[in-house]
Design an enzyme around this catalytic site. Structure first.
Site, PDB file in Angstrom:
ATOM      1  CB  CYS A 146      38.728  39.109  32.424  1.00 23.29           C
ATOM      2  SG  CYS A 146      38.947  37.337  32.270  1.00 23.29           S
ATOM      3  CB  ILE A 173      30.463  41.262  32.286  1.00 29.05           C
ATOM      4  CG1 ILE A 173      30.819  42.632  32.891  1.00 29.05           C
ATOM      5  CG2 ILE A 173      29.000  41.238  31.835  1.00 29.05           C
ATOM      6  CD1 ILE A 173      30.808  43.783  31.887  1.00 29.05           C
ATOM      7  CD  GLU A 230      42.043  40.902  35.099  1.00 30.55           C
ATOM      8  OE1 GLU A 230      40.837  40.673  34.871  1.00 30.55           O
ATOM      9  OE2 GLU A 230      42.809  40.066  35.598  1.00 30.55           O
TER      10      GLU A 230
HETATM   11  N1  THU Z   1      38.270  36.475  35.747  1.00 35.40           N
HETATM   12  C1  THU Z   1      38.611  37.794  35.652  1.00 35.40           C
HETATM   13  O1  THU Z   1      37.751  38.685  35.687  1.00 35.40           O
HETATM   14  N2  THU Z   1      39.931  38.110  35.529  1.00 35.40           N
HETATM   15  C2  THU Z   1      40.946  37.208  35.490  1.00 35.40           C
HETATM   16  O2  THU Z   1      42.098  37.571  35.281  1.00 35.40           O
HETATM   17  C3  THU Z   1      40.650  35.791  35.726  1.00 35.40           C
HETATM   18  C4  THU Z   1      39.224  35.405  35.690  1.00 35.40           C
HETATM   19  C5  THU Z   1      36.862  36.121  35.885  1.00 35.40           C
HETATM   20  C6  THU Z   1      36.260  35.467  34.670  1.00 35.40           C
HETATM   21  C7  THU Z   1      35.132  34.676  35.297  1.00 35.40           C
HETATM   22  O3  THU Z   1      33.984  35.505  35.382  1.00 35.40           O
HETATM   23  C8  THU Z   1      35.604  34.356  36.704  1.00 35.40           C
HETATM   24  O4  THU Z   1      36.695  35.208  36.943  1.00 35.40           O
HETATM   25  C9  THU Z   1      36.020  32.925  36.891  1.00 35.40           C
HETATM   26  O5  THU Z   1      36.942  32.548  35.931  1.00 35.40           O
END
Ligand code: THU
Length: 142
Positions: free
Chosen positions: A59, A49, A61
């Site tokens: 993130c 988000i 997770e």
């Molecule tokens: N992101 C995640 O959702 N999980 C991760 O472990 C790495 C990064 C997302 C955050 C952001 O919205 C996009 O990926 C780019 O960094």
């Protein structure tokens, strides 16, 4: 490495892909879906988000982890991750630490858009996690 997944992974995998579809990622265009499985077989999902104020971004997770915790679930065995990259993406450092608080031995499978998969143990991705020692938790400053 593309590990074969037995049938028990399928609900977890499809839940992660469905969650990815809900991602709000207009700034990076990098959508992420996560599906976290409890030791008694329940599943909680999350997507990333993003926010115009970039550091506000959450993130996938940690969204899944928060969703589980607020429902009273706190013991986890497997995590399925998928993202908009050809290669399987591993969880970022902040998410490793957040997940390790509850499940240091979590088994993680990630799948890229190429279909390639990778598998890790969280304890291998975060071999020296930060923990507070009991002496640091009893309120004493020294
Ligand atoms: N992101 C995640 O959702 N999980 C991760 O472990 C790495 C990064 C997302 C955050 C952001 O919205 C996009 O990926 C780019 O960094």
């Amino acid at each position: 490495m593309t590990p074969e997944l037995d049938d028990t992974w399928e609900p977890l995998r499809s839940a992660a892909f469905a969650a990815k579809g809900a991602a709000h990622a207009p700034y990076s265009n990098f959508r992420v879906g996560a599906s976290l499985e409890t030791t008694d077989g329940r599943r909680y999902v999350g997507c990333n988000i993003e926010n115009a104020s970039y550091p506000v971004t959450m993130c996938a997770e940690r969204v899944a982890l928060g969703s589980a915790l607020v429902d009273g679930a706190a013991e986890f065995q497997r995590l399925f991750l998928c993202a908009d990259s050809p290669d399987p993406t591993p969880p970022c450092g902040m998410c490793r630490q957040a997940l390790a608080e509850f499940a240091p031995d979590l088994l993680i499978v990630s799948e890229g858009t190429s279909g390639a998969r990778m598998e890790w143990l969280l304890s291998d991705l975060l071999p020296a996690m930060f923990r507070l020692q009991p002496s640091e938790l009893d309120g004493g400053a020294g």
